[in-house]
Design a protein around this motif. Structure first.
Motif, PDB file in Angstrom:
ATOM      1  N   LEU A 144      -2.281  36.480  -5.972  1.00 51.17           N
ATOM      2  CA  LEU A 144      -1.326  35.431  -5.624  1.00 51.17           C
ATOM      3  C   LEU A 144      -0.114  35.434  -6.529  1.00 51.17           C
ATOM      4  O   LEU A 144       0.991  35.065  -6.107  1.00 51.17           O
ATOM      5  CB  LEU A 144      -2.057  34.086  -5.640  1.00 51.17           C
ATOM      6  CG  LEU A 144      -3.171  34.111  -4.573  1.00 51.17           C
ATOM      7  CD1 LEU A 144      -4.230  33.076  -4.834  1.00 51.17           C
ATOM      8  CD2 LEU A 144      -2.575  33.956  -3.182  1.00 51.17           C
ATOM      9  N   MET A 145      -0.290  35.874  -7.777  1.00 48.43           N
ATOM     10  CA  MET A 145       0.867  35.967  -8.669  1.00 48.43           C
ATOM     11  C   MET A 145       1.859  36.987  -8.115  1.00 48.43           C
ATOM     12  O   MET A 145       3.066  36.776  -8.167  1.00 48.43           O
ATOM     13  CB  MET A 145       0.406  36.366 -10.074  1.00 48.43           C
ATOM     14  CG  MET A 145       1.515  36.370 -11.095  1.00 48.43           C
ATOM     15  SD  MET A 145       2.202  34.705 -11.324  1.00 48.43           S
ATOM     16  CE  MET A 145       3.247  35.005 -12.754  1.00 48.43           C
ATOM     17  N   GLY A 146       1.340  38.063  -7.552  1.00 51.44           N
ATOM     18  CA  GLY A 146       2.231  39.065  -6.945  1.00 51.44           C
ATOM     19  C   GLY A 146       3.078  38.439  -5.840  1.00 51.44           C
ATOM     20  O   GLY A 146       4.278  38.701  -5.732  1.00 51.44           O
ATOM     21  N   VAL A 147       2.448  37.572  -5.043  1.00 49.58           N
ATOM     22  CA  VAL A 147       3.171  36.921  -3.941  1.00 49.58           C
ATOM     23  C   VAL A 147       4.189  35.918  -4.496  1.00 49.58           C
ATOM     24  O   VAL A 147       5.345  35.855  -4.038  1.00 49.58           O
ATOM     25  CB  VAL A 147       2.179  36.211  -2.991  1.00 49.58           C
ATOM     26  CG1 VAL A 147       2.922  35.451  -1.901  1.00 49.58           C
ATOM     27  CG2 VAL A 147       1.220  37.233  -2.370  1.00 49.58           C
ATOM     28  N   LEU A 148       3.775  35.149  -5.503  1.00 53.89           N
ATOM     29  CA  LEU A 148       4.705  34.161  -6.086  1.00 53.89           C
ATOM     30  C   LEU A 148       5.941  34.866  -6.669  1.00 53.89           C
ATOM     31  O   LEU A 148       7.070  34.391  -6.499  1.00 53.89           O
ATOM     32  CB  LEU A 148       4.006  33.337  -7.185  1.00 53.89           C
ATOM     33  CG  LEU A 148       4.940  32.354  -7.888  1.00 53.89           C
ATOM     34  CD1 LEU A 148       5.392  31.238  -6.943  1.00 53.89           C
ATOM     35  CD2 LEU A 148       4.283  31.748  -9.139  1.00 53.89           C
ATOM     36  N   TYR A 150       7.240  37.613  -5.694  1.00 51.48           N
ATOM     37  CA  TYR A 150       8.084  38.039  -4.571  1.00 51.48           C
ATOM     38  C   TYR A 150       8.895  36.854  -4.028  1.00 51.48           C
ATOM     39  O   TYR A 150      10.106  36.966  -3.806  1.00 51.48           O
ATOM     40  CB  TYR A 150       7.235  38.665  -3.461  1.00 51.48           C
ATOM     41  CG  TYR A 150       8.086  39.103  -2.299  1.00 51.48           C
ATOM     42  CD1 TYR A 150       8.809  40.284  -2.368  1.00 51.48           C
ATOM     43  CD2 TYR A 150       8.211  38.306  -1.167  1.00 51.48           C
ATOM     44  CE1 TYR A 150       9.642  40.671  -1.318  1.00 51.48           C
ATOM     45  CE2 TYR A 150       9.034  38.687  -0.119  1.00 51.48           C
ATOM     46  CZ  TYR A 150       9.744  39.866  -0.199  1.00 51.48           C
ATOM     47  OH  TYR A 150      10.563  40.246   0.832  1.00 51.48           O
ATOM     48  N   LEU A 151       8.235  35.712  -3.830  1.00 53.25           N
ATOM     49  CA  LEU A 151       8.941  34.534  -3.297  1.00 53.25           C
ATOM     50  C   LEU A 151      10.069  34.118  -4.245  1.00 53.25           C
ATOM     51  O   LEU A 151      11.161  33.733  -3.809  1.00 53.25           O
ATOM     52  CB  LEU A 151       7.953  33.368  -3.112  1.00 53.25           C
ATOM     53  CG  LEU A 151       6.910  33.530  -1.997  1.00 53.25           C
ATOM     54  CD1 LEU A 151       5.865  32.415  -2.061  1.00 53.25           C
ATOM     55  CD2 LEU A 151       7.591  33.535  -0.616  1.00 53.25           C
ATOM     56  N   THR A 152       9.815  34.219  -5.537  1.00 54.33           N
ATOM     57  CA  THR A 152      10.823  33.800  -6.524  1.00 54.33           C
ATOM     58  C   THR A 152      12.015  34.759  -6.509  1.00 54.33           C
ATOM     59  O   THR A 152      13.168  34.332  -6.627  1.00 54.33           O
ATOM     60  CB  THR A 152      10.169  33.726  -7.926  1.00 54.33           C
ATOM     61  OG1 THR A 152       8.961  32.967  -7.814  1.00 54.33           O
ATOM     62  CG2 THR A 152      11.077  33.063  -8.936  1.00 54.33           C
ATOM     63  N   VAL A 153      11.727  36.047  -6.335  1.00 55.22           N
ATOM     64  CA  VAL A 153      12.818  37.025  -6.219  1.00 55.22           C
ATOM     65  C   VAL A 153      13.662  36.705  -4.985  1.00 55.22           C
ATOM     66  O   VAL A 153      14.900  36.718  -5.022  1.00 55.22           O
ATOM     67  CB  VAL A 153      12.253  38.461  -6.145  1.00 55.22           C
ATOM     68  CG1 VAL A 153      13.311  39.452  -5.645  1.00 55.22           C
ATOM     69  CG2 VAL A 153      11.716  38.901  -7.498  1.00 55.22           C
ATOM     70  N   MET A 154      12.993  36.393  -3.875  1.00 51.82           N
ATOM     71  CA  MET A 154      13.723  36.086  -2.640  1.00 51.82           C
ATOM     72  C   MET A 154      14.619  34.854  -2.826  1.00 51.82           C
ATOM     73  O   MET A 154      15.741  34.810  -2.319  1.00 51.82           O
ATOM     74  CB  MET A 154      12.745  35.845  -1.479  1.00 51.82           C
ATOM     75  CG  MET A 154      12.056  37.094  -0.984  1.00 51.82           C
ATOM     76  SD  MET A 154      13.180  38.237  -0.102  1.00 51.82           S
ATOM     77  CE  MET A 154      13.397  39.516  -1.302  1.00 51.82           C
ATOM     78  N   ALA A 155      14.101  33.855  -3.565  1.00 53.23           N
ATOM     79  CA  ALA A 155      14.920  32.655  -3.831  1.00 53.23           C
ATOM     80  C   ALA A 155      16.114  33.037  -4.696  1.00 53.23           C
ATOM     81  O   ALA A 155      17.254  32.631  -4.418  1.00 53.23           O
ATOM     82  CB  ALA A 155      14.070  31.586  -4.510  1.00 53.23           C
ATOM     83  N   GLN A 156      15.878  33.858  -5.718  1.00 53.24           N
ATOM     84  CA  GLN A 156      16.980  34.248  -6.607  1.00 53.24           C
ATOM     85  C   GLN A 156      18.020  35.100  -5.856  1.00 53.24           C
ATOM     86  O   GLN A 156      19.199  35.044  -6.164  1.00 53.24           O
ATOM     87  CB  GLN A 156      16.435  35.009  -7.808  1.00 53.24           C
ATOM     88  CG  GLN A 156      17.320  34.824  -9.027  1.00 53.24           C
ATOM     89  CD  GLN A 156      16.671  35.367 -10.291  1.00 53.24           C
ATOM     90  OE1 GLN A 156      16.916  36.490 -10.665  1.00 53.24           O
ATOM     91  NE2 GLN A 156      15.839  34.570 -10.938  1.00 53.24           N
TER      92      GLN A 156
END
Ligand SMILES: Cc1ncc(COP(=O)(O)O)c(C=O)c1O
Length: 458
Positions: A144-148, A150-156
């Protein structure tokens, strides 16, 4: 944007995810036919190399960052290496604030006690990868850390509005739910957790403390399949984001789990050098799928030597539920019945897998009865990630083991007394499989075997 060093592609239909998609987790064609659709991160092998394990870097998401799709997505959009490291490090600090510990590479060692108890020679033995001290007490947070990240990169990168995000959702009553709640909370995401009625109230309480919304899902007479998983499906249909550890729901979750396999590869250089067997307990199959994929990539990238030999990958399920073993036997029946060295060959295995994956329901059938076992973490009705795992076993000449409750209990006693690690019966189930193989003479005295202690006793 430059070309990222990895793509997300469906292993069932070949669909390639749009690189601008902030949620490239589930194949849009899943459910439209009987094929097995799992979005899989595919590395451009010419564009990456296996990271140096001697860098001294202790956070696996930093150490192995150059193999991660989130890193490729970030750097392709102009986020620097230092910027990515900062992003991961600050998320990790938030995890540590929530759980008291962040992600660190986990211990790997030869257990003299287990090796002696199972009659190994000094050259062979049992190596233990200990995940019990990992975030929330199991390996699950890796997925799940891998997914989080990724989501944070997408937000940035401006592809996801942090002010207008959907809820995350998962179906689990154990380690995956706890890990999801810690990681989601650290990232500031709302999470819904679907649990069966028999969920442990202590775990449900902890989930609520971590601000997760917990929804209990009773079994309905005549309806096959895990009720919490079925409810999750409905919620995903309404737009929730799968924060799950099952590849068909969220293929990118496998990648975070691969950090465990990458660590094993780095550990090998400093430890046994080569592994003959890796024995993995299987519930939904994400852990084993992640191990298979990590070892294969490491071999392809030359990190396992010039003529790489993968360990034979065996899986462990219980008599309470062994849908993977049944799927394996159905695929095996498609292959010629030869047992020579290197048989069946990789081409034949891939063709059989392609046939099986095109007709999923004929090969992976949900377990017909509500399963029970002391190893509660591996009681999934279905092995969701069966395809990658069956293929991994066939290609490495591993076997699907099914063990008795007595073996699981005996393995757990030996694991705890032998190593002093407070591992739970699910976490030591791989050792049960090894004990079985030793009894049958399928693992030699000089063989080097790794087991994964994946969860702590609660
Ligand atoms: C401690 C532990 N080990 C292993 C597993 C099996 O992992 P997977 O479901 O990915 O096969 C689980 C799953 O819940 C678990 O909790």
């Amino acid at each position: 944007m430059t070309r990222p060093a990895s793509t997300i592609r469906c292993s069932g239909c070949g669909h390639v995810a749009d690189p601008e998609d902030p949620f490239p987790f589930r194949c849009p064609r899943a459910g439209t036919d009987d094929a097995d659709h799992v979005l899989t991160r595919v590395l451009d092998l010419a564009a990456v190399r296996f990271p140096d394990g001697n860098s001294g870097e202790q956070d696996p998401f930093v150490r192995y960052r150059t193999l991660m799709h989130s890193y490729h997505a970030a750097t392709a959009r102009g986020i620097s290496d230092a910027g990515y490291r900062d992003l991961v490090t600050s998320l990790d600090a938030a995890v540590a604030d929530t759980d008291g510990r962040g992600f660190r590479v986990t211990p790997f060692f030869r257990s003299a006690e287990l090796s002696d108890a199972l009659g190994f020679s000094a050259g062979g033995g049992v190596w233990v990868k200990d995940e019990t001290g990992n975030v929330s007490g199991s390996h699950k947070g890796r997925h799940l850390m891998g997914v989080l990240i990724y989501l944070t990169v997408m937000a940035q990168a401006g592809l996801l509005d942090p002010e207008d995000r959907p809820d995350l959702a998962i179906a689990s009553c154990g380690n995956a739910a706890l890990a999801a709640a810690v990681v989601a909370s650290a990232g500031g995401w709302r999470l819904t957790v679907f649990v069966p009625p028999e969920a442990d109230p202590v775990i449900a309480g902890r989930l609520s403390e971590l601000q997760a919304k917990v929804i209990t899902c009773p079994r309905e007479p005549g309806v096959r399949g895990d009720p919490a998983y079925l409810r999750l499906h409905e919620e995903l249909g309404r737009g929730a984001v799968p924060f799950t550890t099952q590849g068909p729901q969220n293929g990118l979750a496998i990648e975070g789990g691969q950090t465990l396999g990458y660590e094993l590869v780095t550990d090998l250089a400093a430890g046994p050098g080569v592994l003959d067997h890796l024995i993995v307990q299987v519930g939904g199959g994400a852990l084993a799928s992640a191990c298979v994929q990590a070892l294969r990539e490491a071999a392809d990238l030359g990190a396992l030597g010039r003529s790489p030999r993968l360990p034979r990958i065996h899986t462990v399920q219980t008599y309470g539920a062994h849908p993977l073993e049944q799927a394996y036997e159905r695929v095996r029946a498609l292959l010629p019945n030869t047992a020579g060295p290197g048989e069946p060959g990789p081409g034949a295995v891939r063709r059989a897998m392609a046939t099986a994956a095109a007709h999923r329901s004929e090969f992976m059938r949900p377990w017909p009865e509500p399963p029970r076992s002391v190893a509660t973490g591996i009681l999934d009705d279905e092995t969701y990630d069966w395809r990658a795992v069956v293929e991994g076993m066939l290609l490495t000449r591993g076997r699907p083991l099914v063990v008795t409750e007595d073996s699981l209990v005996a393995a757990n006693e030996l694991a705890v007394t032998g190593t002093g690690i407070p591992v739970d019966p699910t976490g030591s189930a791989g050792l049960g499989g090894l004990m079985e193989m030793r009894r049958r003479g399928e693992v030699g005295d000089d063989d080097r075997v790794a087991v994964l202690f994946t969860g702590v006793r609660r």
